[in-house]
Scaffold this motif. Structure first.
Motif, PDB file in Angstrom:
ATOM      1  N   LEU A 196     -73.189   3.965  91.880  1.00 32.32           N
ATOM      2  CA  LEU A 196     -72.056   3.088  92.111  1.00 32.32           C
ATOM      3  C   LEU A 196     -71.332   2.835  90.793  1.00 32.32           C
ATOM      4  N   LEU A 197     -70.015   2.933  90.836  1.00 34.71           N
ATOM      5  CA  LEU A 197     -69.187   2.633  89.667  1.00 34.71           C
ATOM      6  C   LEU A 197     -68.217   1.538  90.083  1.00 34.71           C
ATOM      7  N   LEU A 198     -68.495   0.312  89.622  1.00 34.52           N
ATOM      8  CA  LEU A 198     -67.669  -0.844  89.969  1.00 34.52           C
ATOM      9  C   LEU A 198     -66.909  -1.311  88.738  1.00 34.52           C
ATOM     10  N   TYR A 199     -65.611  -1.463  88.881  1.00 36.56           N
ATOM     11  CA  TYR A 199     -64.798  -1.893  87.749  1.00 36.56           C
ATOM     12  C   TYR A 199     -64.661  -3.412  87.732  1.00 36.56           C
ATOM     13  N   THR A 200     -64.967  -3.987  86.562  1.00 36.45           N
ATOM     14  CA  THR A 200     -64.882  -5.435  86.414  1.00 36.45           C
ATOM     15  C   THR A 200     -63.439  -5.859  86.238  1.00 36.45           C
ATOM     16  N   GLY A 201     -63.199  -7.093  86.631  1.00 34.28           N
ATOM     17  CA  GLY A 201     -61.906  -7.751  86.698  1.00 34.28           C
ATOM     18  C   GLY A 201     -60.699  -7.160  86.044  1.00 34.28           C
ATOM     19  N   GLY A 202     -60.722  -6.904  84.746  1.00 33.15           N
ATOM     20  CA  GLY A 202     -59.513  -6.530  84.054  1.00 33.15           C
ATOM     21  C   GLY A 202     -58.649  -7.723  83.722  1.00 33.15           C
ATOM     22  N   THR A 203     -59.226  -8.934  83.808  1.00 34.54           N
ATOM     23  CA  THR A 203     -58.462 -10.145  83.551  1.00 34.54           C
ATOM     24  C   THR A 203     -58.350 -10.451  82.062  1.00 34.54           C
ATOM     25  N   THR A 204     -59.185  -9.866  81.248  1.00 31.67           N
ATOM     26  CA  THR A 204     -59.155 -10.156  79.810  1.00 31.67           C
ATOM     27  C   THR A 204     -59.077  -8.862  79.020  1.00 31.67           C
ATOM     28  N   GLY A 205     -58.341  -7.887  79.504  1.00 33.40           N
ATOM     29  CA  GLY A 205     -58.218  -6.624  78.799  1.00 33.40           C
ATOM     30  C   GLY A 205     -58.420  -5.472  79.753  1.00 33.40           C
ATOM     31  N   VAL A 206     -58.781  -4.328  79.205  1.00 32.27           N
ATOM     32  CA  VAL A 206     -58.945  -3.121  80.004  1.00 32.27           C
ATOM     33  C   VAL A 206     -60.192  -3.245  80.890  1.00 32.27           C
ATOM     34  N   PRO A 207     -60.094  -2.929  82.185  1.00 36.07           N
ATOM     35  CA  PRO A 207     -61.272  -2.982  83.054  1.00 36.07           C
ATOM     36  C   PRO A 207     -62.374  -2.045  82.567  1.00 36.07           C
ATOM     37  N   GLY A 253     -65.863   0.093  83.731  1.00 32.92           N
ATOM     38  CA  GLY A 253     -66.620   0.630  84.851  1.00 32.92           C
ATOM     39  C   GLY A 253     -68.100   0.367  84.664  1.00 32.92           C
ATOM     40  N   VAL A 254     -68.674  -0.440  85.536  1.00 30.97           N
ATOM     41  CA  VAL A 254     -70.097  -0.777  85.464  1.00 30.97           C
ATOM     42  C   VAL A 254     -70.892   0.287  86.209  1.00 30.97           C
ATOM     43  N   MET A 255     -71.800   0.943  85.498  1.00 30.45           N
ATOM     44  CA  MET A 255     -72.599   2.024  86.075  1.00 30.45           C
ATOM     45  C   MET A 255     -73.893   1.458  86.660  1.00 30.45           C
ATOM     46  N   GLY A 283     -74.924   0.927  81.944  1.00 29.83           N
ATOM     47  CA  GLY A 283     -73.971   0.746  80.852  1.00 29.83           C
ATOM     48  C   GLY A 283     -72.559   0.779  81.394  1.00 29.83           C
ATOM     49  N   TYR A 284     -71.579   0.727  80.493  1.00 27.87           N
ATOM     50  CA  TYR A 284     -70.173   0.825  80.880  1.00 27.87           C
ATOM     51  C   TYR A 284     -69.714   2.278  80.761  1.00 27.87           C
ATOM     52  N   TRP A 285     -69.019   2.741  81.773  1.00 27.19           N
ATOM     53  CA  TRP A 285     -68.550   4.127  81.845  1.00 27.19           C
ATOM     54  C   TRP A 285     -67.639   4.443  80.646  1.00 27.19           C
ATOM     55  N   ASN A 286     -68.034   5.447  79.887  1.00 26.17           N
ATOM     56  CA  ASN A 286     -67.236   5.941  78.751  1.00 26.17           C
ATOM     57  C   ASN A 286     -66.939   4.862  77.709  1.00 26.17           C
ATOM     58  N   LYS A 287     -67.804   3.848  77.627  1.00 21.90           N
ATOM     59  CA  LYS A 287     -67.571   2.774  76.660  1.00 21.90           C
ATOM     60  C   LYS A 287     -68.883   2.442  75.929  1.00 21.90           C
ATOM     61  N   PRO A 288     -69.323   3.329  75.038  1.00 20.17           N
ATOM     62  CA  PRO A 288     -70.595   3.087  74.349  1.00 20.17           C
ATOM     63  C   PRO A 288     -70.584   1.858  73.453  1.00 20.17           C
TER      64      PRO A 288
END
Length: 507
Positions: free
Chosen positions: A162-173, A175-177, A369-374
């Motif tokens: 599952l890849l769920l994207y968090t809010g995006g309310t405080t910057g770039v969303p 993707g939660v892996m 982790g976050y998708w493509n965001k080490p």
């Protein structure tokens, strides 16, 4: 562990039992499994392979149920998209995830062509709604009808599910892996704590399936067998009609929905006696609202869950805790059996009971982790511990109390004020339906405590009355210096109050 396990169990135990209900359409377990296995085969015909991402932009339905399971059937990654986002935010999520196939229903078909043009990697849009198929889209039913069913690959463990994207309310969303193991661990751990699903019961799925609470609630009931009744959206009338008609044993709501229900004029005309478990989350519930909801659902036990997309549920306030009442109603309950929680200071040192610090959690329920965001992953995942960004404390009995988001703490006149403490005090006034407290810049105090309040219909109170009320419950310096009265609070799709919006619109 793999997320399709319950499908095989249900197929063996009760193949002809109703698995899904949506818009008057009933499907048995046998029918549902045949359709999801064919849909998986159809996805493969479209060129999808294990590990590829399939985006879903739709309201809750039996199609959503089938699409999630079809993805996991052959090892693809489901990427539900927040249906309340702007086109720009949706485009970002599709591009960032590298989704090549997008499912849309009638509510979002109009943006399908726009998204196809904006996302070069998006090769296929599948229409899974009512009415005629839209231009340049594949027909969901035709994809199923023309496909050959495929066997479940039984992909599981730490494989991404599952890849769920968090809010995006405080910057770039981001993707939660979430792996198969993490989601199964969360659902099983929640069930082990008891009172979240009824064996072979009926779950009314109203929380959106692009949100972790909706998915865990759906999965928990699925693991226990029974039926899923899908509601595409919420209003007091449609919810009450659905409960009266379908007789669900379990429902999941947020406090803002509960407030709308108890304020609905015709609520007493509906039979709500079937509901045995009422789950709620996103925010604590005020004692006044809880009392009104208990009267409305007299046969129900109440359960509050606390967690986040990155962890799913990590604590639960049980039915017994709700009956005990008192200060426990301000807590998020005890830590669930599948995870570990501790409170740490800024250096990472563990704090003793009663001291406020950051809530961190460890276990198989934590995201990969976050998708493509080490870099962002490293900031929150340290030695396997997920740093939630929430400030809280554990009491001597092991109950977890959330005092604020760390970033939302107000520093006024050199004193720390946690917004939830002020909100809890305000909520005890009989005239307050809902409220939110934020910090605003102040030339004298650095920040001032500012309250945004929605009054109950037919009730009245002014700033002086509410300020005096708060001072009877907590220290005077914590009482709001300024008030703003509004008709409604801005909410996220998960029912959380958007304090960013309140700060932008503060008067």
């Amino acid at each position: 562990m793999q997320l399709t396990q319950f499908v095989h169990r249900s197929l063996r135990a009760s193949p002809d039992a109703v698995m899904t209900i949506f818009d008057g359409r009933l499907r048995t377990c046998r029918e549902s499994v045949d359709r999801m296995s064919r849909l998986a085969g159809g996805f493969q015909t479209l060129g999808l392979r294990t590990g590829d991402r399939v985006a879903i932009l739709a309201s809750n339905s039996d199609y959503y149920h089938e699409a999630l399971l079809a993805c996991w059937w052959f090892g693809a990654v489901a990427s539900p998209v927040n249906s309340r986002w702007s086109t720009a935010e949706i485009t970002y999520a599709l591009e960032d995830s590298g989704s090549t196939v997008l499912l849309v229903d009638e509510n979002f078909a109009s943006v399908g062509s726009t998204l196809r043009e904006a996302c070069p990697g998006l090769t296929t849009v599948v229409y899974c709604g009512s009415g005629p198929v839209r231009d340049r889209m594949l027909d969901y039913e035709r994809v199923i009808a023309e496909a050959t069913p495929v066997d479940d690959l039984r992909v599981g463990g730490d494989t991404l599910a599952l890849l769920l994207y968090t809010g995006g309310t405080t910057g770039v969303p981001k993707g939660v892996m979430i792996s198969h193991q993490a989601l199964m661990t969360s659902a099983l751990g929640t069930l082990a704590a008891g009172s979240v699903a009824v064996s072979n019961g009926t779950n009314l799925a109203i929380n959106p399936l692009f949100h972790i609470a909706g998915i865990v609630g759906w999965l928990a009931q699925s693991l226990m067998g029974g039926t899923q009744v899908f509601m595409p959206n919420f209003s007091p009338r449609t919810f009450l009609e659905a409960v009266d008609r379908h007789r669900p044993t379990t429902v999941g709501l947020v406090p803002t929905m509960l407030q709308m229900l108890v304020d609905y004029e015709d609520s007493t005309t509906y039979d709500l006696s079937s509901v045995r478990i009422l789950r709620y989350g996103a925010s604590p519930i005020s004692p006044t609202l809880l009392e009104r909801v208990m009267q409305m659902f007299p046969n129900s036990s109440f359960v509050q869950g606390y967690g986040m997309t990155e962890t799913a549920h990590i604590s639960m306030l049980s039915p017994a805790d709700h009956l005990e009442g008192g200060d426990l109603l301000r807590s998020a309950g005890r830590v669930l059996p599948h995870c570990e929680v501790k409170i740490v200071d800024p250096t990472g040192a563990e704090l003793p009971p009663g001291e406020v610090g950051e809530i961190v959690t460890f276990g198989s329920h934590v995201m990969l982790g976050y998708w493509n965001k080490p870099k962002e992953t490293a900031e929150v995942l340290r030695d396997g511990w997920m740093h939630t960004g929430d400030a809280g404390y554990l009491d001597a009995r092991g109950y977890l109390f959330i005092v604020d988001r760390i970033k939302d703490m107000i520093v006024t006149g050199g004193e720390n004020v946690y917004s939830t403490e002020v909100e809890n005090a305000l909520a005890q006034h009989e005239s307050v339906a809902s409220c939110a407290v934020i910090g605003l810049p102040d030339t004298q105090w650095g920040e001032r405590v500012h309250a945004v309040v929605v009054l109950r219909h037919g009730f009245d109170a002014d700033a002086d009355e509410l300020r005096a009320h708060v001072k009877t419950l907590i220290a005077g310096y914590k009482s709001p210096r300024t008030f703003q009265f509004v008709d409604a609070l801005p909410l996220s799709a998960a029912g959380k109050i958007l304090k960013r919006d309140l700060r932008c619109n503060a008067t």
